[in-house]
Design a protein around this motif. Structure first.
Motif, PDB file in Angstrom:
ATOM      1  N   ALA A 209       0.780  -1.194  -0.139  1.00  0.00           N
ATOM      2  CA  ALA A 209       0.079  -0.050  -0.049  1.00  0.00           C
ATOM      3  C   ALA A 209       0.700   1.264   0.107  1.00  0.00           C
ATOM      4  N   CYS A 210       2.272   1.033   0.351  1.00  0.00           N
ATOM      5  CA  CYS A 210       2.797   2.335   0.416  1.00  0.00           C
ATOM      6  C   CYS A 210       2.918   2.961  -0.942  1.00  0.00           C
ATOM      7  N   PRO A 211       2.454   4.345  -0.926  1.00  0.00           N
ATOM      8  CA  PRO A 211       2.289   5.229  -2.188  1.00  0.00           C
ATOM      9  C   PRO A 211       3.563   5.197  -2.897  1.00  0.00           C
ATOM     10  N   THR A 212       4.787   5.391  -2.147  1.00  0.00           N
ATOM     11  CA  THR A 212       6.022   5.688  -2.467  1.00  0.00           C
ATOM     12  C   THR A 212       7.039   4.703  -2.861  1.00  0.00           C
ATOM     13  N   ASP A 213       6.654   3.334  -2.426  1.00  0.00           N
ATOM     14  CA  ASP A 213       7.519   2.275  -2.653  1.00  0.00           C
ATOM     15  C   ASP A 213       8.805   2.336  -1.590  1.00  0.00           C
ATOM     16  N   ALA A 214       8.463   2.835  -0.243  1.00  0.00           N
ATOM     17  CA  ALA A 214       9.611   3.181   0.712  1.00  0.00           C
ATOM     18  C   ALA A 214      10.429   1.875   1.351  1.00  0.00           C
ATOM     19  N   PHE A 215       9.689   0.843   0.853  1.00  0.00           N
ATOM     20  CA  PHE A 215      10.383  -0.429   1.673  1.00  0.00           C
ATOM     21  C   PHE A 215      11.153  -1.308   0.735  1.00  0.00           C
ATOM     22  N   PRO A 216      12.658  -1.018   0.677  1.00  0.00           N
ATOM     23  CA  PRO A 216      13.445  -1.859  -0.283  1.00  0.00           C
ATOM     24  C   PRO A 216      13.233  -3.241  -0.074  1.00  0.00           C
ATOM     25  N   VAL A 220      12.505  -3.015   6.435  1.00  0.00           N
ATOM     26  CA  VAL A 220      13.528  -1.939   6.115  1.00  0.00           C
ATOM     27  C   VAL A 220      12.799  -0.957   5.470  1.00  0.00           C
ATOM     28  N   LEU A 221      13.014   0.783   5.920  1.00  0.00           N
ATOM     29  CA  LEU A 221      12.656   1.646   5.474  1.00  0.00           C
ATOM     30  C   LEU A 221      13.473   2.404   4.890  1.00  0.00           C
ATOM     31  N   ASP A 222      13.329   2.832   3.594  1.00  0.00           N
ATOM     32  CA  ASP A 222      13.987   4.002   3.087  1.00  0.00           C
ATOM     33  C   ASP A 222      13.353   5.249   3.455  1.00  0.00           C
ATOM     34  N   ARG A 225      12.327   7.851   1.057  1.00  0.00           N
ATOM     35  CA  ARG A 225      11.236   7.896  -0.022  1.00  0.00           C
ATOM     36  C   ARG A 225       9.827   7.934   0.856  1.00  0.00           C
ATOM     37  N   CYS A 226      10.059   8.202   2.108  1.00  0.00           N
ATOM     38  CA  CYS A 226       8.914   7.857   2.855  1.00  0.00           C
ATOM     39  C   CYS A 226       8.282   9.370   2.998  1.00  0.00           C
ATOM     40  N   LEU A 227       6.981   9.566   2.950  1.00  0.00           N
ATOM     41  CA  LEU A 227       6.192  10.834   3.024  1.00  0.00           C
ATOM     42  C   LEU A 227       6.512  11.452   4.412  1.00  0.00           C
ATOM     43  N   SER A 228       6.656  10.651   5.322  1.00  0.00           N
ATOM     44  CA  SER A 228       6.599  11.105   6.736  1.00  0.00           C
ATOM     45  C   SER A 228       8.238  11.700   6.974  1.00  0.00           C
ATOM     46  N   TYR A 229       9.011  11.376   5.995  1.00  0.00           N
ATOM     47  CA  TYR A 229      10.190  12.171   6.070  1.00  0.00           C
ATOM     48  C   TYR A 229      10.293  13.313   5.222  1.00  0.00           C
ATOM     49  N   GLY A 252       3.006  14.524   6.849  1.00  0.00           N
ATOM     50  CA  GLY A 252       3.111  12.828   7.351  1.00  0.00           C
ATOM     51  C   GLY A 252       2.343  11.995   6.598  1.00  0.00           C
ATOM     52  N   CYS A 253       2.277  10.888   6.876  1.00  0.00           N
ATOM     53  CA  CYS A 253       1.401   9.723   6.143  1.00  0.00           C
ATOM     54  C   CYS A 253       0.994   8.569   7.034  1.00  0.00           C
ATOM     55  N   ASP A 254       0.022   8.197   6.966  1.00  0.00           N
ATOM     56  CA  ASP A 254      -0.716   6.917   7.877  1.00  0.00           C
ATOM     57  C   ASP A 254      -0.877   5.865   7.246  1.00  0.00           C
ATOM     58  N   VAL A 255      -0.598   5.824   5.888  1.00  0.00           N
ATOM     59  CA  VAL A 255      -1.178   4.611   5.046  1.00  0.00           C
ATOM     60  C   VAL A 255      -0.488   3.190   5.543  1.00  0.00           C
ATOM     61  N   CYS A 256       0.717   3.057   5.602  1.00  0.00           N
ATOM     62  CA  CYS A 256       1.321   1.679   6.203  1.00  0.00           C
ATOM     63  C   CYS A 256       0.629   1.290   7.518  1.00  0.00           C
ATOM     64  N   GLN A 257       0.314   2.263   8.330  1.00  0.00           N
ATOM     65  CA  GLN A 257      -0.364   1.726   9.497  1.00  0.00           C
ATOM     66  C   GLN A 257      -1.994   1.584   9.313  1.00  0.00           C
TER      67      GLN A 257
END
Ligand code: SF4
Ligand code: SF4
Length: 370
Positions: A209-216, A220-222, A225-229, A252-257
């Motif tokens: 579901a992550c809109p930015t594909d932030a999990f390589p 592991v979070l990059d 690429r995370c909107l919270s960052y 921020g972003c709540d999607v992955c939660q």
């Protein structure tokens, strides 16, 4: 708490209970939802931080690297530390539609209410202050809620409060992951609770579901690429490649939660809130779905007034305006064009560039007849 006659949940007077249980009981009485004890030794989780930073996933969060040795080993933060007391406070999970009505922005659920740093730190400091009386001796201690070089999630996992999940959040089996975590380091030797167990199983809802594909990869979070960052920590320009995925999010972003099954159902119903802490953390009306037009017109005085006492201050006004410009571009509403155009002619180079980008999006939408 009065002396002598207080009964503990396990029966017997509190004074008869082990020190761990008396500390836990006080923590719960102070409004924490869960409390556990971990040892101070480095773990594979804290050691992983070094590797994670080396891979460049921390982006501009230099503060993580500056005190990396302390983050890995709490004994460097407080010499003589024997135990990490980890407290968790749950805020109400995000609800409502994933997309706000047209022309409105989305603010991460935790950010629109009273700053959780203040709410939780206040509780933990009260607990910390009571330790000498509970232990019957002076206690050396330090207390942090994102305010020091402590890996809170790793400590919480070690303290049995849950597991660090594929979305890299700490999930408590009953409270979910909408948690605020804080740690009291102390020189008391307390029985450890034992690490939590991973219950992600074969699920990968957050990764997909992550809109930015932030999990390589899972777990592991990059952060770059995370909107919270990108909407909070990043001070410069938001990479163009991530702007469309930001959608109408302005902080921020709540999607992955939100998509995580552990946050969807609470078998015992909503959590009680006898001390009003959850109410304080709940988003203020003004931040539930702020209008983009209002955000785009915020001056410094309005910003300071609207963000007083909230974690939204962290983005600073320029950051929030930058985010709102991206959201306005994604909304593509002609009605926002004049407000966006003002920033395209302003003094700030970052806002100018984001405003020009947003104007392109709005004009392209208009040309396409959308
Ligand atoms: S917070 Fe949003 S952008 Fe960041 S990892 Fe989770 S879903 Fe992806
Ligand atoms: S969505 Fe699934 S994989 Fe992701 S954290 Fe929740 S349970 Fe784990």
């Amino acid at each position: 708490m009065s002396g002598g006659g207080d009964r503990s949940p396990a029966g017997g007077t509190l004074a008869e209970q082990p020190l761990e249980e008396r500390i836990r009981a006080l923590g719960l009485a102070l409004g924490l939802d869960a409390l556990g004890f971990a040892g101070p030794e480095p773990t594979a989780r804290t050691e992983f931080l070094r590797d994670w930073i080396a891979r460049g996933y921390a982006g501009e969060m230099d503060y993580l690297e500056r005190r990396i040795e302390e983050r890995i080993d709490p004994r460097r933060v407080l010499p003589g530390v024997r135990t990490l007391i980890v407290g968790a406070l749950a805020c109400a999970p995000a609800d409502g539609p994933a997309l706000e009505p047209e022309g409105r922005g989305i603010v991460a659920r935790y950010a629109g209410g009273d700053d959780y740093h203040d709410v939780l730190l206040d509780r933990l400091r009260a607990l910390e202050a009571a330790l000498p009386a509970l232990a019957g001796r002076p206690v050396r201690s330090r207390c942090y809620v994102d305010t020091g070089p402590v890996a809170e999630k790793a400590a919480a996992e070690q303290a049995g409060l849950g597991w660090i999940a594929k979305n890299t959040c700490l999930i408590h089996p009953e409270l979910g992951s909408n948690l605020m975590l804080g740690v009291v380091l102390c020189d008391l030797e307390l029985a450890q609770d034992g690490a939590g167990t991973d219950h992600c199983g074969s699920c990968r809802a957050c990764l997909d579901a992550c809109p930015t594909d932030a999990f390589p990869e899972p777990y592991v979070l990059d952060a770059t690429r995370c909107l919270s960052y990108t909407t909070i920590e990043l001070r410069g320009a938001i990479p163009e490649s991530l702007r469309a995925a930001q959608g109408d999010r302005v902080f921020g972003c709540d999607v992955c939660q939100t998509v995580c099954p552990w946050n969807r159902s609470r078998p015992r119903g909503p959590l009680a809130d006898p001390l009003g802490l959850r109410t304080r953390l709940a988003p203020r009306e003004i931040w539930r779905a702020p209008s983009l037009a209002w955000l785009l017109a915020l001056d410094e005085e309005d910003f300071l007034a609207a963000t007083r006492g909230t974690a939204l201050r962290r983005s600073r006004r320029l950051g929030l305006l930058r985010n709102a410009l991206v959201a306005a571009g994604n909304a593509g509403l002609p009605s926002l064009r004049p407000l966006v155009a003002r920033h395209a002619e302003g003094d700030d180079v970052i806002l100018r560039e984001h405003a020009l980008w947003a104007l392109e999006q709005i004009d392209a939408r208009a040309a396409a007849g959308a």
